[in-house]
Motif scaffolding. Structure first.
Motif, PDB file in Angstrom:
ATOM      1  N   MET A  95      -2.304   7.394  -0.604  1.00 54.70           N
ATOM      2  CA  MET A  95      -3.292   7.531   0.471  1.00 54.70           C
ATOM      3  C   MET A  95      -3.425   9.001   0.875  1.00 54.70           C
ATOM      4  SD  MET A  95      -4.709   4.598   1.616  1.00 54.70           S
ATOM      5  CE  MET A  95      -4.876   4.504   3.401  1.00 54.70           C
ATOM      6  N   CYS A 104      -6.796   1.064  -1.202  1.00 55.26           N
ATOM      7  CA  CYS A 104      -6.650   2.430  -0.678  1.00 55.26           C
ATOM      8  C   CYS A 104      -7.973   3.190  -0.767  1.00 55.26           C
ATOM      9  CB  CYS A 104      -5.574   3.185  -1.457  1.00 55.26           C
ATOM     10  SG  CYS A 104      -3.886   2.657  -1.150  1.00 55.26           S
ATOM     11  N   CYS A 126     -10.014   4.775   2.478  1.00 52.71           N
ATOM     12  CA  CYS A 126     -10.262   6.218   2.612  1.00 52.71           C
ATOM     13  C   CYS A 126     -11.743   6.552   2.556  1.00 52.71           C
ATOM     14  CB  CYS A 126      -9.502   6.979   1.524  1.00 52.71           C
ATOM     15  SG  CYS A 126      -7.717   6.955   1.744  1.00 52.71           S
ATOM     16  N   MET A 171       0.850  -1.189   0.000  1.00 49.90           N
ATOM     17  CA  MET A 171       0.000   0.000   0.000  1.00 49.90           C
ATOM     18  C   MET A 171       0.887   1.241   0.000  1.00 49.90           C
ATOM     19  SD  MET A 171      -3.189   0.806   2.524  1.00 49.90           S
ATOM     20  CE  MET A 171      -3.825  -0.827   2.154  1.00 49.90           C
TER      21      MET A 171
END
Length: 248
Positions: free
Chosen positions: A6, A231, A235, A1
């Motif tokens: 992000m 991601c 979020c 990730m």
């Protein structure tokens, strides 16, 4: 990730949340600064996707499309995607009705020719469901590369543009659009992407004539890395939880 992607995602949620409207300009500038630092590695994209040494896909022996599209994220507030443009092809002149946008070149070079609709300073931006001719002002063309900052469009400036591969045969760019295409507008309905051809009137003023989608423009699809999709899920869940907490 990828932590930087992000950061871009989280800032996009913050920027385009109507609860933060009072700080929109500052948040948009911060989002641009973060997007300016984005690389294809942050999206876990393999360089093989940008190879320009094969004109056919080995598996099916079919000519490659002029453009490749990768969906990255979309909700009612904004969308993120990746486009790969090959062989001096273009994404034809099109509009971004009442939208904000950031375009970050990740590979190669893209030439952008933009136009802004002619509006008086106090004239509100409208939406023509069936445009025919749009009076515009040509903007200075720009060359966008991984070494330059992101190109920006707003509801009033540079929201008609054509994007052409201008490097060594292949270019890729990441974009953020808000609101996304197909998002509903009061009185008007869904936003549609329309295509145009520039022409001059009898006085030499530039107008854009609405045309059907050019047959030369079509895209194939690239799979989105699973880590990038993850991601988006994370979020989106964070944003939902934060909005739920503030409304409780």
């Amino acid at each position: 990730m990828t932590s930087h992607f992000m950061s871009v995602l989280r800032q996009a949620f913050k920027t385009f949340d109507r609860a933060n409207l009072a700080n929109f300009n500052a948040n948009l500038q911060h989002l641009k600064q973060l997007t300016d630092q984005l690389t294809y590695r942050d999206l876990h994209i393999r360089e093989e996707l940008f190879r320009d040494d094969a004109d056919v896909d080995i598996g099916c022996q079919q000519p490659r499309a002029p453009c490749t599209y990768m969906h990255i994220f979309e909700d009612e507030r904004f969308s993120m995607s990746l486009f790969i443009v090959r062989g001096n092809n273009s994404i034809p002149l099109h509009d971004h009705p009442m939208m904000y946008g950031l375009l970050r070149c990740l590979w190669g070079k893209v030439h952008i020719q933009s136009y802004s609709q002619k509006l008086q300073p106090d004239e509100p931006v409208g939406y023509d469901i069936n445009p025919t001719l749009v009076k515009v002002m040509p903007e200075e063309p720009s060359m966008v590369t991984p070494e330059t900052t992101s190109a920006v469009l707003t509801p009033r400036k540079r929201n008609y543009h054509q994007i052409t591969e201008a490097g060594n045969g292949i270019a890729a760019f990441f974009d953020i659009l808000s609101p996304p295409y197909d998002a509903n507008m009061p009185l008007y309905g869904p936003r549609r992407c329309r295509f145009y051809r520039p022409k001059c009137d009898d006085d030499g003023q530039v107008q854009l004539q609405c045309i059907p989608s050019p047959t030369s423009y079509y895209c194939d699809l690239a799979d989105t890395p699973e880590s990038v999709l993850q991601c988006g899920f994370i979020c989106a869940a964070e944003a939902f939880a934060a909005n739920s907490a503030s409304n409780s």
